[in-house]
Design a protein around this motif. Structure first.
Motif, PDB file in Angstrom:
ATOM      1  N   PHE A  70       8.534  -2.638  34.872  1.00 16.00           N
ATOM      2  CA  PHE A  70       8.844  -3.156  33.651  1.00 16.00           C
ATOM      3  C   PHE A  70       7.953  -2.046  33.015  1.00 16.00           C
ATOM      4  O   PHE A  70       7.275  -1.053  32.096  1.00 16.00           O
ATOM      5  CB  PHE A  70       9.421  -4.284  33.292  1.00 16.00           C
ATOM      6  N   LEU A  71       6.437  -2.525  33.931  1.00 17.90           N
ATOM      7  CA  LEU A  71       4.878  -1.301  32.910  1.00 17.90           C
ATOM      8  C   LEU A  71       4.712  -0.602  32.956  1.00 17.90           C
ATOM      9  O   LEU A  71       4.456   0.630  32.476  1.00 17.90           O
ATOM     10  CB  LEU A  71       4.153  -2.473  32.996  1.00 17.90           C
ATOM     11  N   ARG A  72       5.667   0.277  34.611  1.00 21.96           N
ATOM     12  CA  ARG A  72       5.549   1.155  35.101  1.00 21.96           C
ATOM     13  C   ARG A  72       5.899   2.378  34.091  1.00 21.96           C
ATOM     14  O   ARG A  72       4.840   2.710  34.040  1.00 21.96           O
ATOM     15  CB  ARG A  72       6.102   1.445  36.431  1.00 21.96           C
ATOM     16  N   PRO A  73       7.033   2.643  32.748  1.00 21.84           N
ATOM     17  CA  PRO A  73       7.206   4.217  32.320  1.00 21.84           C
ATOM     18  C   PRO A  73       6.393   3.889  30.863  1.00 21.84           C
ATOM     19  O   PRO A  73       5.566   5.002  30.824  1.00 21.84           O
ATOM     20  CB  PRO A  73       8.683   3.319  32.224  1.00 21.84           C
ATOM     21  N   TYR A  74       5.448   2.592  30.448  1.00 22.25           N
ATOM     22  CA  TYR A  74       4.282   2.911  29.433  1.00 22.25           C
ATOM     23  C   TYR A  74       2.969   3.605  30.157  1.00 22.25           C
ATOM     24  O   TYR A  74       2.741   4.122  29.550  1.00 22.25           O
ATOM     25  CB  TYR A  74       4.053   1.472  29.445  1.00 22.25           C
ATOM     26  N   MET A  75       3.082   3.195  31.405  1.00 25.41           N
ATOM     27  CA  MET A  75       2.110   3.871  31.422  1.00 25.41           C
ATOM     28  C   MET A  75       1.818   5.156  32.486  1.00 25.41           C
ATOM     29  O   MET A  75       1.022   6.094  32.505  1.00 25.41           O
ATOM     30  CB  MET A  75       1.783   2.812  33.132  1.00 25.41           C
ATOM     31  N   ILE A  76       3.159   5.912  32.471  1.00 23.49           N
ATOM     32  CA  ILE A  76       3.832   6.772  33.678  1.00 23.49           C
ATOM     33  C   ILE A  76       3.758   7.971  31.636  1.00 23.49           C
ATOM     34  O   ILE A  76       3.119   9.084  31.531  1.00 23.49           O
ATOM     35  CB  ILE A  76       4.959   7.005  34.071  1.00 23.49           C
ATOM     36  N   GLY A  77       4.199   7.297  30.517  1.00 22.09           N
ATOM     37  CA  GLY A  77       4.563   7.774  29.290  1.00 22.09           C
ATOM     38  C   GLY A  77       2.842   7.911  28.904  1.00 22.09           C
ATOM     39  O   GLY A  77       2.466   9.202  28.288  1.00 22.09           O
ATOM     40  N   ALA A  78       1.683   7.148  28.772  1.00 24.17           N
ATOM     41  CA  ALA A  78       0.257   7.767  28.726  1.00 24.17           C
ATOM     42  C   ALA A  78      -0.279   8.061  29.170  1.00 24.17           C
ATOM     43  O   ALA A  78      -1.309   9.010  28.913  1.00 24.17           O
ATOM     44  CB  ALA A  78      -0.203   5.684  28.744  1.00 24.17           C
ATOM     45  N   THR A  79       0.402   8.536  30.413  1.00 20.34           N
ATOM     46  CA  THR A  79      -0.835   9.440  31.526  1.00 20.34           C
ATOM     47  C   THR A  79      -0.345  10.602  30.498  1.00 20.34           C
ATOM     48  O   THR A  79      -1.338  11.371  30.720  1.00 20.34           O
ATOM     49  CB  THR A  79      -0.072   9.516  32.427  1.00 20.34           C
ATOM     50  N   ILE A  80       1.126  11.152  30.417  1.00 22.96           N
ATOM     51  CA  ILE A  80       1.769  12.009  29.903  1.00 22.96           C
ATOM     52  C   ILE A  80       0.182  12.066  28.362  1.00 22.96           C
ATOM     53  O   ILE A  80       0.322  13.845  28.145  1.00 22.96           O
ATOM     54  CB  ILE A  80       3.367  12.414  29.256  1.00 22.96           C
ATOM     55  N   VAL A  81       0.424  11.888  27.071  1.00 22.47           N
ATOM     56  CA  VAL A  81      -0.001  11.717  26.592  1.00 22.47           C
ATOM     57  C   VAL A  81      -1.256  11.537  26.233  1.00 22.47           C
ATOM     58  O   VAL A  81      -1.943  12.619  26.062  1.00 22.47           O
ATOM     59  CB  VAL A  81       0.024  10.610  25.446  1.00 22.47           C
ATOM     60  N   CYS A  82      -2.185  10.719  27.480  1.00 29.24           N
ATOM     61  CA  CYS A  82      -2.983  11.433  27.744  1.00 29.24           C
ATOM     62  C   CYS A  82      -4.310  12.753  28.088  1.00 29.24           C
ATOM     63  O   CYS A  82      -5.276  13.640  27.853  1.00 29.24           O
ATOM     64  CB  CYS A  82      -4.107  10.330  28.762  1.00 29.24           C
ATOM     65  N   ILE A  83      -3.060  12.907  28.784  1.00 30.52           N
ATOM     66  CA  ILE A  83      -3.300  14.421  29.289  1.00 30.52           C
ATOM     67  C   ILE A  83      -3.499  15.570  28.329  1.00 30.52           C
ATOM     68  O   ILE A  83      -4.448  16.156  27.888  1.00 30.52           O
ATOM     69  CB  ILE A  83      -2.371  14.714  30.601  1.00 30.52           C
ATOM     70  N   GLY A  84      -2.468  15.661  27.756  1.00 32.04           N
ATOM     71  CA  GLY A  84      -2.046  16.780  26.501  1.00 32.04           C
ATOM     72  C   GLY A  84      -3.867  15.796  25.655  1.00 32.04           C
ATOM     73  O   GLY A  84      -4.102  17.017  24.910  1.00 32.04           O
ATOM     74  N   ALA A  85      -3.735  14.793  25.040  1.00 33.24           N
ATOM     75  CA  ALA A  85      -5.142  14.372  24.783  1.00 33.24           C
ATOM     76  C   ALA A  85      -6.270  15.077  25.227  1.00 33.24           C
ATOM     77  O   ALA A  85      -6.796  15.236  24.886  1.00 33.24           O
ATOM     78  CB  ALA A  85      -4.632  12.867  24.245  1.00 33.24           C
ATOM     79  N   PHE A  86      -6.465  14.709  26.220  1.00 33.93           N
ATOM     80  CA  PHE A  86      -7.425  15.522  27.263  1.00 33.93           C
ATOM     81  C   PHE A  86      -7.953  17.318  26.381  1.00 33.93           C
ATOM     82  O   PHE A  86      -8.536  17.180  25.797  1.00 33.93           O
ATOM     83  CB  PHE A  86      -7.235  14.998  28.799  1.00 33.93           C
TER      84      PHE A  86
END
Length: 329
Positions: A70-86
């Motif tokens: 259940f948590l996996r889609p959140y972490m995928i979304g957080a990864t995309i956001v983090c790459i952009g934020a980086f």
């Protein structure tokens, strides 16, 4: 809201519309970079609370799917956001910071100092040390100027002046009440003049380091800048390193806050979404409080900038693990 607060100063200074538009574009990027973990945190709480209130999470987990799935889609979304934020923090935000701060000190903070121009001490290279008691940025003139040159532990030359004036026309310096001491093997040579025009190897920026200079440099420029400042013996190294380490810690904090947000809001509560948002806002404010306290501590003392910038992440990572374990039950 910001425009409503600043509109009087903008109109009084007759700032062109295009400059104002560019300022608010820079303003948006500047604060989006600073606050994106909090925005992500609250948005995850809002979305997950909606699912919990509709009992969709209970149905999802009751079908036999694990909480980590259940948590996996959140972490995928957080990864995309983090790459952009980086990339935002490393390359785009510095450009926005330059425009934001320049406009602020030019039009909104007239008379306030953007420069560290009191008791400026710099090591220019391995052998030369510079000191200025005070430097007026507008008039480009300073007081109590001293330039010392060493050969190992021994001083070989010292230049001092009551006042130093930078001449933009030919990039020279005028020294008033000039004094020079040349240390010789058999005796010292003393030179004293009422006024002398000369050229120095250092730049005007060495006399007036900008407070927010580290914020305006991209990753490569910042690393090179900090290396040069360490060679010069700058007293603001901790401030610069806090800026550098925050560019790495902020994207990581998004992962930690995402886990906390899911763990807090995936439970259906009697008060509904409002309770989850209240808990989330409280946690977010505590995170910002820790971040500011540790950052200020590192800038104003000998506290490690690395520990200062990563301490909030470490503390909240422990909290995230605890909340995640309770949420799984």
């Amino acid at each position: 809201m910001n425009l409503a607060e600043k509109i009087d100063k903008i109109l009084a200074n007759e700032v062109p519309f295009l400059e104002v538009a560019i300022y608010y574009l820079d303003f948006t990027v500047y604060f989006a970079n600073l606050l994106f973990p909090l925005f992500l945190f609250l948005s995850v709480i809002w979305f997950t609370s909606k699912l919990a209130n509709n009992t969709e999470i209970i149905a999802f987990l009751s079908s036999g799917v694990s909480y980590y799935r259940f948590l996996r889609p959140y972490m995928i979304g957080a990864t995309i956001v983090c790459i952009g934020a980086f990339f935002l923090g490393m390359y785009l935000a510095p450009i926005a910071s330059q425009g934001f701060n320049d406009f602020t000190y030019k039009h909104l903070k007239k008379g306030k100092k953007a420069y560290e121009n009191t008791n400026v001490y710099r090591q220019l290279n391995e052998n030369q040390y510079l000191y200025v008691g005070y430097f007026n940025v507008t008039e480009k003139t300073g007081t109590n100027f001293t330039l010392e040159e060493f050969d190992g532990p021994k001083m070989v030359n010292k230049i001092s002046a009551n006042r130093i004036q930078f001449n933009e026309a030919d990039s020279t310096y005028t020294l008033f009440k000039y004094k020079e001491r040349r240390v010789g093997e058999f005796g010292d040579e003393l030179i004293s003049e009422a006024k002398r025009d000369t050229i120095f190897d250092f730049d005007l920026d060495d006399l007036t380091p900008v407070k927010y200079i580290a914020e305006t440099l991209n990753l490569n420029e910042l690393n090179d800048f900090i290396a040069r400042e360490k060679e010069k013996g700058s007293s603001y190294i901790s401030r610069y390193e806090v800026v550098r380490y925050k560019r790495w810690s902020l994207p990581v904090s998004a992962y930690i806050l995402t886990i906390i947000a899911v763990a807090v809001s995936s439970v259906k509560r009697r008060g509904g979404m409002g309770v989850n948002l209240a808990i989330g806002i409280a946690i977010g404010m505590v995170f910002i409080f820790f971040d500011k306290i540790f950052g200020t501590l590192a800038e104003q003392s000998d506290f490690s900038p690395f520990i200062a910038t990563w301490a909030p992440n470490m503390v909240f990572a422990v909290l995230a693990i605890y909340l995640l374990r309770n949420a799984k039950r």
